[in-house]
Scaffold this active site. Structure first.
Site, PDB file in Angstrom:
ATOM      1  N   HIS A  65       0.837  -1.194   0.000  1.00  0.00           N
ATOM      2  CA  HIS A  65       0.000   0.000   0.000  1.00  0.00           C
ATOM      3  C   HIS A  65       0.873   1.245   0.000  1.00  0.00           C
ATOM      4  O   HIS A  65       2.043   1.214   0.388  1.00  0.00           O
ATOM      5  CB  HIS A  65      -0.920   0.015   1.226  1.00  0.00           C
ATOM      6  CG  HIS A  65      -0.180  -0.083   2.524  1.00  0.00           C
ATOM      7  ND1 HIS A  65       0.184  -1.292   3.071  1.00  0.00           N
ATOM      8  CD2 HIS A  65       0.273   0.864   3.387  1.00  0.00           C
ATOM      9  CE1 HIS A  65       0.824  -1.095   4.215  1.00  0.00           C
ATOM     10  NE2 HIS A  65       0.898   0.217   4.426  1.00  0.00           N
ATOM     11  N   CYS A 257       0.763  -0.387  17.094  1.00  0.00           N
ATOM     12  CA  CYS A 257       1.942  -0.836  16.359  1.00  0.00           C
ATOM     13  C   CYS A 257       2.641   0.385  15.788  1.00  0.00           C
ATOM     14  O   CYS A 257       2.072   1.488  15.801  1.00  0.00           O
ATOM     15  CB  CYS A 257       1.561  -1.817  15.251  1.00  0.00           C
ATOM     16  SG  CYS A 257       0.469  -1.150  13.981  1.00  0.00           S
TER      17      CYS A 257
END
Length: 727
Positions: A65, A257
């Site tokens: 992405h 994260c």
């Protein structure tokens, strides 16, 4: 994810052998539809993102992405590879590949697509359906959610799901659909093997439907989680010999994260599913890149334990203090959620009951707190973040004056001229570095006042408002007001209802844009000039302080410094003094001297009292008295807190008496101070240093004598050890 993917963007026979070839094959489909304008440029952006961190996920999934200027609209392409392609996932190559393209600048779209897709990918039914679908149209519809599979009409879960959705939709003012929008959602809300996890109908009807698309899917409102418990000891449902508890075990979790995208939401989804399977009431806070919505304080207070699945620091971690905690990396939350829940239950079973008390910050942030309490908390937040800048910058400036004299402020920039062997150059370096740190005082103050009010979204308008306060010469007062305005603007924007799909862009784009514009307008055109005039009047008043007026101000500052020993009043007096150093004059330097002198009195006085009349103090207090010598000499007023906590009615009035004397004498002696911190270690930088030390000694003597007299009026309680010996 409607309109993101069509059948033309699906390749069920992806034949590429490498991730680069896979990305090119899927990107060509985007380019054919006009969604990518420059294929090679777009692929270069994909490769640059891939170089930062592998995009492979456990379970045979790859999600390359990027954001690119060569993308016209958010787009998702899907490929299914029989040969499997390596995207760097720990468990091996991927057969399901999703290429996600977002226009440059559309960070919110990028994050929304990724976070939604990541949660879907944690559902086994979703990935199984992708692997078994036999047409591109079916895959595109499945990803968009247009044609979800539904529970079998004969399944007993179907009727219960319909009832749950009907109650929730009625609350939201919408008509209930005939069936859930996604089979996975149906199973999450009503797993046939664990129907007891669901709240009863009355509790569910009283709860709110989460508006956040990544909010917890377990119907657990704060009231549900905070319901009274009938059993203090949790039971293990996996042990057949253990009787079933009348109340479910309650867990709160935080997942995060480094990129705040895929693994953050995958861990949340995995933990939610494991909690349902274990019969656990669960709520999760996903701290992603687009910001986060804090769990309700009552939800945290009612929880039996906490799971942190994170690879970056948990924000506002103190909210969870006092709870049994399992702390692991985010991938552990994805790969072994059931083990983490079992580990937490074992930990909570042997933990003392006291660990379930609400954390101090939960109490401080209680919804019933009045405006004055919350205002004090906001201001203290700003001051606490400002103090390190004050200490670093102020001490560097003080060191520069000690080396190069007060004329060092006229030195040229060290970037243009620096001689390694000249002390004047080093003094100029320290002065200019300290000045750079001091330049952040007002923006940091304003930014973190807004942060205290509205959390991270308040930082941008707060810093902007603080910088404008300096521009219009509104100074320290302007920073205070700018911080409050920024926090208020953010809170106002957050109250505006927006569709769930737009929530992702709010903290990243909309809130900073609107709140900064509002704060800029108010600071430049409405409040900036009046506050600047007030600041100038205050500066002129401080410059003209002399005689009785100066002594009275010294008394007031001394009382404030010693009343709460590092608390809000102490910090207000200190912030007032530091604010004057930004534009120093004789009066502001006197104020700084009086504040630091008075702040040194309480710990020094307690140290002296424990030395002179040790029998009036416990053994622990006598030990604290030894440390208080150093703390007091270093201008750490908090060194007296152990004494005040044990005997506030005698210690605090004594400390205030000494502080008032010291503040008054420092002002009367015309002592000045250019350093905002340092205690006795910056005495060479003090104007009239011997008189300054005399003022401190007088205050210490008054406080020590007062506390000795007051403690001597009562018979001291024997210590436990002494009592046993006497017996």
């Amino acid at each position: 994810m409607s309109e993101l993917i069509t059948a033309e963007l699906v390749d069920l026979g992806l034949s590429a052998g490498t991730k680069e070839a896979a990305a090119r094959s899927l990107a060509e489909r985007m380019a054919a539809l006009g969604r990518v304008t420059d294929l090679d440029g777009f692929l270069a952006d994909v490769a640059a993102r891939e170089a930062q961190m592998p995009t492979g996920l456990d379970g045979g999934i790859g999600i390359p992405h990027c954001r690119s200027a060569h993308v016209t609209e958010p787009t998702l392409a899907f490929g299914r590879s029989a040969a499997r392609i390596d995207f760097g996932a720990p468990d091996g190559p991927a057969d399901l590949i999703f290429l996600i393209a977002a226009p440059d600048g559309a960070d919110s779209d990028h994050l929304t697509i990724l976070s939604s897709l990541a949660r879907q990918l944690m559902r086994q039914e979703f990935t199984d359906a992708l692997r078994s679908a036999d047409s591109a149209e079916a895959v595109a519809a499945l990803i968009r959610g247009d044609e979800p599979a539904l529970p079998d009409p004969g399944d007993p879960a179907a009727e219960e799901v319909a009832e749950v959705l009907a109650a929730s939709e009625a609350l939201a003012g919408r008509a209930a659909p005939e069936a859930p929008a996604d089979l996975a959602d149906a199973e999450v809300l009503a797993p046939p093997e664990a129907p007891e996890v669901l709240a009863d109908r009355e509790t569910l009807a009283a709860s709110e439907v989460p508006a956040d698309p990544v909010a917890p899917l377990v119907p657990a409102s704060p009231d549900t989680l905070a319901a009274p418990k009938t059993s203090a000891t949790p039971t293990d449902p996996t042990d057949p010999a253990t009787p079933e508890s009348s109340e479910p075990f309650r867990i709160v979790a935080v997942t995060s994260c480094p990129t705040g995208i895929a693994h953050t939401y995958m861990a949340a989804e995995a933990l939610e599913q494991a909690a349902r399977a274990a019969g656990v009431v669960f709520a999760v806070e996903t701290q992603g890149s687009a910001g986060f919505t804090k769990l309700d304080a009552r939800t945290i207070a009612a929880a039996d334990g906490v799971i942190f699945a994170h690879d970056v620091e948990v924000r506002e971690r103190a909210r969870f203090a006092g709870k049994p905690t399992v702390d692991v990396g985010v991938k552990a939350g994805v790969n072994r959620p059931a083990e983490l829940i079992a580990e937490l239950r074992e930990m909570a079973a042997v933990a003392p009951a006291t660990v379930r008390a609400a954390a101090p910050m939960d109490t401080a942030a209680a919804p019933e707190d009045g405006f004055a309490t919350r205002l004090r908390t906001w201001l203290m937040t700003g001051v606490s973040y400002m103090v390190p800048f004050v200490a670093a910058g102020g001490l560097l400036i003080a060191l520069a004056f000690a080396i190069g004299g007060y004329q060092i402020d006229k030195a040229p920039s060290v970037a243009a001229h620096f001689a390694w062997t000249e002390s004047a150059s080093w003094a100029a370096l320290f002065f200019q570095t300290g000045g750079a740190a001091f330049a952040f005082l007002v923006p940091v103050l304003a930014g973190y006042i807004a942060y205290g009010m509205a959390d991270r979204p308040g930082l941008v308008p707060g810093f902007v408002g603080g910088s404008i306060a300096l521009t219009v010469n509104a100074g320290f007062l302007g920073g205070l007001i700018a911080g409050l305005l920024a926090g208020g603007a953010v809170l106002a924007v957050q109250r505006v209802g927006v569709p769930p799909v737009l929530r992702g862009i709010m903290p990243v784009v909309v809130i900073p844009l609107i709140s900064s514009a509002v704060v800029g307008f108010l600071m430049f055109l409405v409040v900036g000039k009046p506050v600047a005039s007030l600041q100038k009047a205050l500066t002129d008043w401080l410059s003209g302080l002399s005689g009785a007026n100066a002594v009275v101000l010294g008394v007031v500052l001394g009382l404030m410094m010693c009343f709460d020993l590092g608390g809000p009043l102490n910090k207000c007096a200190y912030a007032f003094a530091v604010g004057g150093l930004a534009d120093p004059n004789d009066g502001s330097l006197k104020v700084m001297a009086a504040v630091m002198a008075a702040g040194m009195v309480p710990p020094l006085a307690m140290a002296l009292a424990t030395t002179v009349r040790g029998r009036l103090f416990t053994k622990a207090e006598r030990e604290n008295g030894k440390a208080a010598w150093v703390l007091g000499a270093s201008f750490i007023t908090e060194g007296a807190i152990p004494f005040a906590a044990a005997d506030p009615l005698r210690v605090i009035p004594s400390a205030m008496a000494g502080g008032a004397v010291t503040g008054a004498l420092s002002m009367a002696f015309d002592c000045t101070l250019r350093a905002p911190h340092g205690g006795v270690f910056v005495v060479p930088l003090i104007g009239a240093p011997f008189l300054y030390l005399l003022a401190i000694a007088a205050g210490v003597a008054v406080s020590a004598a007062s506390v000795i007299v007051l403690k001597g009026l009562r018979k001291p309680e024997p210590e436990t050890g002494e009592a046993l010996v006497a017996a």
